[in-house]
Enzyme design. Structure first.
Site, mmCIF file in Angstrom:
data_model
loop_
_atom_site.group_PDB
_atom_site.id
_atom_site.type_symbol
_atom_site.label_atom_id
_atom_site.label_comp_id
_atom_site.label_asym_id
_atom_site.label_seq_id
_atom_site.Cartn_x
_atom_site.Cartn_y
_atom_site.Cartn_z
ATOM 1 N N GLY A 176 -28.122 -4.858 2.494
ATOM 2 C CA GLY A 176 -27.037 -5.746 2.884
ATOM 3 C C GLY A 176 -25.680 -5.418 2.308
ATOM 4 O O GLY A 176 -24.695 -6.101 2.607
ATOM 5 N N GLU A 235 -32.859 -2.098 -1.194
ATOM 6 C CA GLU A 235 -33.063 -1.310 0.030
ATOM 7 C C GLU A 235 -31.753 -1.149 0.803
ATOM 8 O O GLU A 235 -31.604 -1.676 1.907
ATOM 9 C CB GLU A 235 -34.051 -2.036 0.945
ATOM 10 C CG GLU A 235 -35.381 -2.326 0.324
ATOM 11 C CD GLU A 235 -36.209 -3.332 1.118
ATOM 12 O OE1 GLU A 235 -37.426 -3.346 0.941
ATOM 13 O OE2 GLU A 235 -35.628 -4.112 1.908
ATOM 14 N N PRO A 236 -30.802 -0.407 0.266
ATOM 15 C CA PRO A 236 -29.537 -0.252 0.990
ATOM 16 C C PRO A 236 -29.692 0.720 2.165
ATOM 17 O O PRO A 236 -30.351 1.748 2.048
ATOM 18 C CB PRO A 236 -28.607 0.358 -0.064
ATOM 19 C CG PRO A 236 -29.528 1.118 -0.968
ATOM 20 C CD PRO A 236 -30.818 0.347 -1.001
ATOM 21 N N GLY A 237 -29.107 0.362 3.291
ATOM 22 C CA GLY A 237 -29.084 1.283 4.433
ATOM 23 C C GLY A 237 -27.652 1.694 4.703
ATOM 24 O O GLY A 237 -27.220 2.808 4.445
ATOM 25 N N ARG A 238 -26.875 0.706 5.183
ATOM 26 C CA ARG A 238 -25.482 0.962 5.549
ATOM 27 C C ARG A 238 -24.674 1.577 4.398
ATOM 28 O O ARG A 238 -23.845 2.450 4.605
ATOM 29 C CB ARG A 238 -24.836 -0.372 5.962
ATOM 30 C CG ARG A 238 -23.518 -0.238 6.661
ATOM 31 C CD ARG A 238 -22.863 -1.611 6.845
ATOM 32 N NE ARG A 238 -23.754 -2.620 7.329
ATOM 33 C CZ ARG A 238 -23.893 -2.959 8.619
ATOM 34 N NH1 ARG A 238 -23.163 -2.364 9.534
ATOM 35 N NH2 ARG A 238 -24.738 -3.901 8.967
ATOM 36 N N ARG A 251 -22.368 -1.362 18.689
ATOM 37 C CA ARG A 251 -22.044 -2.397 17.704
ATOM 38 C C ARG A 251 -20.821 -3.225 18.078
ATOM 39 O O ARG A 251 -20.676 -4.361 17.654
ATOM 40 C CB ARG A 251 -21.861 -1.780 16.307
ATOM 41 C CG ARG A 251 -23.133 -1.094 15.790
ATOM 42 C CD ARG A 251 -23.065 -0.750 14.308
ATOM 43 N NE ARG A 251 -23.037 -1.935 13.487
ATOM 44 C CZ ARG A 251 -21.958 -2.462 12.968
ATOM 45 N NH1 ARG A 251 -20.788 -1.892 13.149
ATOM 46 N NH2 ARG A 251 -22.033 -3.573 12.251
ATOM 47 N N TYR A 261 -21.793 -6.939 18.123
ATOM 48 C CA TYR A 261 -21.355 -7.735 16.959
ATOM 49 C C TYR A 261 -19.835 -7.875 16.865
ATOM 50 O O TYR A 261 -19.325 -8.216 15.796
ATOM 51 C CB TYR A 261 -21.824 -7.091 15.642
ATOM 52 C CG TYR A 261 -23.225 -6.558 15.642
ATOM 53 C CD1 TYR A 261 -24.323 -7.406 15.753
ATOM 54 C CD2 TYR A 261 -23.457 -5.197 15.500
ATOM 55 C CE1 TYR A 261 -25.604 -6.890 15.732
ATOM 56 C CE2 TYR A 261 -24.749 -4.681 15.469
ATOM 57 C CZ TYR A 261 -25.820 -5.542 15.595
ATOM 58 O OH TYR A 261 -27.083 -5.036 15.565
ATOM 59 N N CYS A 271 -20.786 1.736 32.602
ATOM 60 C CA CYS A 271 -20.494 0.752 33.638
ATOM 61 C C CYS A 271 -20.688 -0.652 33.108
ATOM 62 O O CYS A 271 -21.706 -1.294 33.374
ATOM 63 C CB CYS A 271 -21.389 0.997 34.834
ATOM 64 S SG CYS A 271 -21.167 2.660 35.454
ATOM 65 N N GLU A 272 -19.728 -1.087 32.341
ATOM 66 C CA GLU A 272 -19.811 -2.394 31.706
ATOM 67 C C GLU A 272 -18.437 -2.710 31.123
ATOM 68 O O GLU A 272 -17.910 -1.924 30.338
ATOM 69 C CB GLU A 272 -20.860 -2.295 30.586
ATOM 70 C CG GLU A 272 -21.029 -3.520 29.796
ATOM 71 C CD GLU A 272 -22.472 -4.035 29.818
ATOM 72 O OE1 GLU A 272 -23.339 -3.422 30.454
ATOM 73 O OE2 GLU A 272 -22.682 -5.067 29.205
HETATM 74 N N1 LLP Z 1 -34.042 -4.342 4.121
HETATM 75 C C1 LLP Z 1 -34.380 -5.153 5.141
HETATM 76 C C2 LLP Z 1 -35.607 -5.942 5.044
HETATM 77 C C3 LLP Z 1 -33.574 -5.240 6.275
HETATM 78 O O1 LLP Z 1 -33.906 -6.049 7.263
HETATM 79 C C4 LLP Z 1 -32.392 -4.450 6.361
HETATM 80 C C5 LLP Z 1 -31.549 -4.478 7.546
HETATM 81 C C6 LLP Z 1 -32.091 -3.604 5.280
HETATM 82 C C7 LLP Z 1 -32.930 -3.588 4.177
HETATM 83 C C8 LLP Z 1 -30.884 -2.735 5.275
HETATM 84 O O2 LLP Z 1 -29.707 -3.478 5.375
HETATM 85 P P1 LLP Z 1 -28.278 -2.787 5.152
HETATM 86 O O3 LLP Z 1 -28.211 -2.338 3.716
HETATM 87 O O4 LLP Z 1 -28.176 -1.624 6.067
HETATM 88 O O5 LLP Z 1 -27.308 -3.853 5.484
HETATM 89 N N2 LLP Z 1 -27.887 -3.479 13.423
HETATM 90 C C9 LLP Z 1 -27.066 -4.267 12.529
HETATM 91 C C10 LLP Z 1 -27.667 -4.338 11.151
HETATM 92 C C11 LLP Z 1 -29.080 -4.868 11.142
HETATM 93 C C12 LLP Z 1 -29.675 -4.874 9.755
HETATM 94 C C13 LLP Z 1 -31.118 -5.184 9.814
HETATM 95 N N3 LLP Z 1 -31.785 -5.172 8.558
HETATM 96 C C14 LLP Z 1 -25.678 -3.679 12.496
HETATM 97 O O6 LLP Z 1 -25.441 -2.688 13.177
HETATM 98 O O7 LLP Z 1 -24.807 -4.203 11.827
#
Ligand code: LLP
Length: 452
Positions: A248, A290-293, A330, A334, A361-362
């Site tokens: 997050g 658990e960082p993704g972004r 996105r 969003y 086409c949108e």
């Molecule tokens: N852990 C869990 C259980 C999650 O559900 C998520 C993201 C993460 C970690 C990683 O979150 P992050 O660090 O990336 O914020 N598609 C949306 C974001 C959906 C996130 C879903 N869960 C977007 O493009 O903003």
């Protein structure tokens, strides 16, 4: 403009990423093109692991691969010593194909299928993050059949809504994810795991949302999870060994944005975990995130070629590029907001306000509403910044456009990590039922226009 990662602008105004000018990349690989700055990804992995482990002794960082998952990315994450969060059979498959050690993988998902659970148990993933009671049924069944013990974390519905700048606590969060604390579901799940001979309760998990720029919501979540850990101990005598606070962490999309302050984040959550341990007489758990972004968001840039330009006098100037909704959903999903640079004239002053449209086409297929840029011409190369997270991973083939290539750049090297799709790829899995074959005898076609 704030440059990201290793970006720089050459003396003659060309945008360079990882030592490669964008015009060179566009010539070599075509557009649209996802460019990932390898050094930036590695820097964020190291920063994350370093800052967290300095704040708290026992930590585990798992990169959330939903943000961007490819074989090369999984390999990079492993090289950097991080763990991996997968949320589907496909993400698990990608990790395993890349040689990612299963004993460093956390398996997520709110509706894991029996096949997915089998895949995870067979591989021997580190943890299943259990979302609901149905999953516990499946896990026990699979564990019995495979004669394996399965180690789990229970995903809690924390009852917190976190937004970018403010947050509110709600008594009961209406969410499809996790087991509620307030309604007793989480405790029932904990009891069930503790009663099982095949399942091992390792920890508690929560994830409060995404693109959060303030640290306070994470502190609130940490406190909630620790309080629940204390409840579990009181009610069952069992002390959980792991606390997983999910991902997050927010990143910069526009100039002037600030990434979530990582040092503050780490000291906030570690302080709360420590304090709660003291207050409740708990042993210090392993702290997981658990960082993704945060790891990939700013490392990504998408390159597009400008095509049709349409001016509606007094209303708006639309500049269309050779991508859009299919490579970046996105904006439509969003209302995400991006910024862009003319990649060969990055030093030119802004001259006009335009809106960058996609080619799909949108009407909602827009990349940027209202941005000040130098005057654009067809053929110009446009770089949209901070597209590393959830762009490639959420891309589609809408309008049957092939997906762009993904390249990693580093110190002047540029390597394809996902090859550009072709039209053949797009249609490769289509099948025409035998009864649709062209008939030699026109009379066999029922109801076809022109038949007598
Ligand atoms: N852990 C869990 C259980 C999650 O559900 C998520 C993201 C993460 C970690 C990683 O979150 P992050 O660090 O990336 O914020 N598609 C949306 C974001 C959906 C996130 C879903 N869960 C977007 O493009 O903003």
């Amino acid at each position: 403009m704030d440059l990201r990662g290793t970006m720089r602008i050459t003396g003659d105004g060309r945008l360079e990423i990882g030592g490669c000018t964008c015009d060179r990349l566009a010539r070599e690989f075509g557009t649209p093109l996802y460019v990932m700055d390898e050094d930036e990804i590695r820097a964020r992995c190291r920063e994350m692991a370093g800052v967290l482990s300095r704040a708290y002794p026992d930590t585990f960082v798992a990169y959330a691969s939903k943000a961007f998952s490819t074989l090369a990315m999984c390999r990079l994450v492993h090289q950097e010593g991080l763990g991996l969060d997968v949320a589907s059979g496909g993400e698990l498959y990608t990790a395993l194909q890349a040689g990612f050690p299963p004993e460093r993988i956390l398996f997520h998902g709110n509706n894991k299928s029996v096949e997915e659970v089998e895949m995870g148990v067979r591989a021997g993933v580190l943890r299943f993050v259990v979302d609901n009671m149905h999953e516990l049924d499946i896990l026990e069944d699979v564990a019995r059949r495979f004669r394996r013990r399965v180690h789990v974390q229970i995903r809690l519905t924390p009852g917190i809504e976190a937004h970018t700048h403010d947050y509110i606590r709600t008594g009961q969060l209406d969410s499809k994810f996790g087991l509620g604390i307030a309604n007793g579901q989480a405790m029932a799940a904990a009891r069930r795991v503790l009663a099982s001979e095949l399942l091992v309760l390792e920890g508690l998990h929560c994830h409060i949302g995404s693109q959060i720029l303030a640290v306070e919501p994470f502190g609130v979540a940490a406190a909630l999870v620790m309080d629940f850990a204390s409840e579990v101990k009181k009610e069952t005598g069992y002390t959980v060994r792991e606390v997983n606070l999910g991902g997050g962490l927010g990143v910069r999309y526009k100039s002037g944005d600030e990434r979530v302050p990582l040092g503050k984040y780490a000291s906030m959550i570690s302080k709360i975990v420590r304090e709660k341990c003291l207050a409740h007489g708990l042993e210090m758990p392993r702290l997981m995130v658990e960082p993704g972004r945060y790891i990939v968001g700013e490392a990504g840039t998408t390159l597009y070629t400008v095509g049709a330009i349409k001016e509606i006098p007094g209303v708006r100037k639309y500049v269309a590029v050779d991508g859009g909704l299919a490579d970046n959903p996105r904006v439509a999903l969003y209302q995400a907001s991006y910024e862009a640079v003319v990649a060969t004239r990055a030093l030119s002053p802004p001259e006009e306000k335009v809106s960058i449209a996609g080619r799909h086409c949108e009407s909602g297929d827009m990349l940027i509403w209202d941005i000040l840029l130098p005057r654009l011409r067809p053929g110009d190369l446009l770089a949209v910044l901070s597209t590393g997270a959830y762009n490639y991973s959420m891309s589609s083939n809408y309008n049957r456009y092939p997906k762009p290539a993904v390249i990693f750049v580093k110190a002047g090297m540029a390597d394809v990590v996902v090859a550009r799709e072709t039209y053949q790829d797009v249609a490769a899995r289509d099948r025409i039922p035998a009864r649709f074959e062209f008939a030699d005898d026109a009379s066999s076609c029922v109801g076809t226009a022109g038949t007598a």
